[in-house]
Motif scaffolding. Structure first.
Motif, short mmCIF file in Angstrom:
data_model
loop_
_atom_site.label_atom_id
_atom_site.label_comp_id
_atom_site.label_asym_id
_atom_site.label_seq_id
_atom_site.Cartn_x
_atom_site.Cartn_y
_atom_site.Cartn_z
N ASN A 251 -111.54 51.83 -38.08
CA ASN A 251 -112.25 52.97 -38.64
C ASN A 251 -111.23 54.03 -39.04
OD1 ASN A 251 -113.94 55.06 -39.33
ND2 ASN A 251 -114.52 55.55 -37.21
N PRO A 252 -110.79 54.04 -40.30
CA PRO A 252 -109.77 55.00 -40.73
C PRO A 252 -110.16 56.46 -40.50
CG PRO A 252 -110.01 53.26 -42.36
CD PRO A 252 -111.13 53.09 -41.37
N GLU A 253 -111.45 56.76 -40.50
CA GLU A 253 -111.86 58.16 -40.32
C GLU A 253 -111.57 58.68 -38.92
OE1 GLU A 253 -112.69 60.14 -42.78
OE2 GLU A 253 -112.32 58.39 -44.05
N SER A 254 -111.28 57.78 -37.99
CA SER A 254 -110.94 58.22 -36.63
C SER A 254 -109.43 58.23 -36.39
CB SER A 254 -111.61 57.31 -35.59
OG SER A 254 -111.04 56.01 -35.62
N TRP A 255 -108.64 57.89 -37.39
CA TRP A 255 -107.20 57.78 -37.20
C TRP A 255 -106.57 59.13 -36.88
CZ3 TRP A 255 -105.26 54.12 -41.70
CH2 TRP A 255 -105.74 52.83 -41.47
N THR A 256 -105.58 59.08 -35.99
CA THR A 256 -104.82 60.27 -35.60
C THR A 256 -103.32 60.09 -35.83
OG1 THR A 256 -104.64 59.48 -33.31
CG2 THR A 256 -106.49 60.94 -33.84
N HIS A 257 -102.86 58.83 -36.00
CA HIS A 257 -101.42 58.57 -36.11
C HIS A 257 -101.03 57.80 -37.36
CE1 HIS A 257 -101.51 59.85 -31.97
NE2 HIS A 257 -100.21 59.71 -31.86
N GLY A 258 -101.98 57.15 -38.02
CA GLY A 258 -101.67 56.34 -39.20
C GLY A 258 -101.69 54.87 -38.90
N SER A 259 -101.74 54.07 -39.96
CA SER A 259 -101.81 52.63 -39.80
C SER A 259 -100.45 52.06 -39.43
CB SER A 259 -102.29 51.98 -41.11
OG SER A 259 -101.27 52.09 -42.11
N SER A 260 -100.44 50.80 -39.02
CA SER A 260 -99.19 50.13 -38.70
C SER A 260 -98.26 50.11 -39.91
CB SER A 260 -99.47 48.69 -38.23
OG SER A 260 -100.17 48.68 -37.01
N GLU A 261 -98.82 49.78 -41.05
CA GLU A 261 -98.00 49.73 -42.27
C GLU A 261 -97.39 51.09 -42.58
OE1 GLU A 261 -96.88 50.42 -46.27
OE2 GLU A 261 -98.78 51.21 -45.46
N GLN A 262 -98.18 52.14 -42.44
CA GLN A 262 -97.66 53.48 -42.73
C GLN A 262 -96.56 53.87 -41.75
OE1 GLN A 262 -101.55 55.41 -42.49
NE2 GLN A 262 -101.29 56.14 -44.59
N ARG A 263 -96.76 53.59 -40.48
CA ARG A 263 -95.78 53.99 -39.48
C ARG A 263 -94.46 53.25 -39.69
NH1 ARG A 263 -98.11 55.75 -33.75
NH2 ARG A 263 -96.17 56.91 -33.98
N GLN A 264 -94.56 51.98 -40.00
CA GLN A 264 -93.35 51.21 -40.28
C GLN A 264 -92.66 51.71 -41.54
OE1 GLN A 264 -95.34 47.37 -40.27
NE2 GLN A 264 -94.25 46.77 -38.41
N ARG A 265 -93.45 51.97 -42.58
CA ARG A 265 -92.87 52.37 -43.86
C ARG A 265 -92.18 53.73 -43.77
NH1 ARG A 265 -95.86 54.96 -47.55
NH2 ARG A 265 -97.78 53.96 -46.83
N TRP A 266 -92.80 54.68 -43.06
CA TRP A 266 -92.18 55.99 -42.96
C TRP A 266 -90.95 55.96 -42.05
CZ3 TRP A 266 -92.45 59.90 -46.12
CH2 TRP A 266 -93.55 60.02 -46.95
#
Length: 288
Positions: A251-266
């Motif tokens: 549920n992206p609307e509950s995200w607080t830290h970002g997706s796995s792909e985003q965290r790895q990419r950043w």
């Protein structure tokens, strides 16, 4: 990540606080409970009542013992984190004018803070009003057991560097300029966390250039496997991965830290391009 054995890491400001918890996983009722703890940590939902509380510390602080050299840091998780704080402080002094170092508290069991209780139930966190990073090293065992995440040397230092990234955000005014505005994939909370991942990657990219007073590099160059472990650790704590592993729907609307792909990419963005490339607040939501 391996410290050079003769590097001088003495004089670090890290402190130990608590009563001495059991080894990782001790006192926690099985893998299901560990999943609850990590779901709580990375979604912000308080489910701590479902698991036994760790032993409560007295609040007394002490120095990190036998933590003078890189060899000490390579042998002991607490010393490794304390030594990492030395290198992080020296790095950010070169990047942020007027930088002031945070306090690092190694938690044994449980201790109170102005931001709530610190333990392996709450995981590593930065407390802005105290300008203090809290880490219970047994947290790394939880990552290994539940999510098969590497808790190797560099992965541990990535976690520490991420929390130091929040300190940089606090003292430079980023947190004030972009206050918490709720959850969701485009929220300030997600952008704040992804920027901290990027700052961690920037430090990893430059950390082997930093030397002690005798000109000895603190750290050896990371291997490709160690870099992969750190990137894996970033992906493991993505909101979508946590939700999947705890049996819920993504549920992206509950995200607080970002997706796995985003965290790895950043993380990789910072690693390759440095902190100047870490403006997550200047990126359109669809490109974050």
């Amino acid at each position: 990540m391996t410290f050079n054995e003769n590097a001088n890491v003495g004089g670090n400001r890290a402190r130990r606080r608590g009563a001495g918890a059991a080894v990782a996983g001790g006192g926690i009722a099985g893998i299901g409970a560990i999943a609850v703890l990590l779901f709580q940590l990375f979604t912000g939902q308080d489910l701590s009542g479902l698991v036994p509380a760790p032993q409560t510390g007295s609040g007394a602080e002490s120095e990190i013992q036998q933590c003078e050299t890189g060899a000490d840091a390579n042998r002991d998780d607490a010393c490794r984190l304390a030594a990492g704080s030395v290198v992080l402080d020296e790095y950010w002094e070169t990047q942020v004018q007027g930088y002031r170092a945070p306090q690092l508290v190694i938690v044994d069991g449980q201790t109170g803070t102005q931001c709530g209780t610190a333990s392996n139930q709450t995981g590593p966190f930065y407390c802005p009003p105290e300008e203090t990073v809290y880490i219970d090293p047994t947290f790394f065992g939880l990552l290994r057991q539940q999510f098969d995440a590497s808790a190797g040397d560099l992965a541990q230092l990535y976690v520490l560097a991420h929390e130091y990234g929040h300190h940089v955000q606090y003292i430079t005014g980023v947190m004030e300029q972009h206050p918490n505005n709720g959850t969701g994939p485009d929220s300030n909370g997600v952008r704040t966390e992804l920027q901290a991942d990027c700052f961690a990657g920037a430090w990893v990219g430059d950390m082997t250039e930093l030397e002690d007073d005798n000109g000895v590099p603190y750290l050896k160059a990371p291997t490709q496997q160690q870099i992969a472990d750190a990137i894996n650790a970033a992906g493991t704590v993505g909101d979508d991965h946590i939700q999947q592993e705890t049996g819920g729907t993504v549920n992206p609307e509950s995200w607080t830290h970002g997706s796995s792909e985003q965290r790895q990419r950043w993380f990789e963005t910072g690693y390759q391009s440095g902190p100047s490339a870490c403006d997550t607040f200047g990126v359109a939501g669809g490109s974050l």
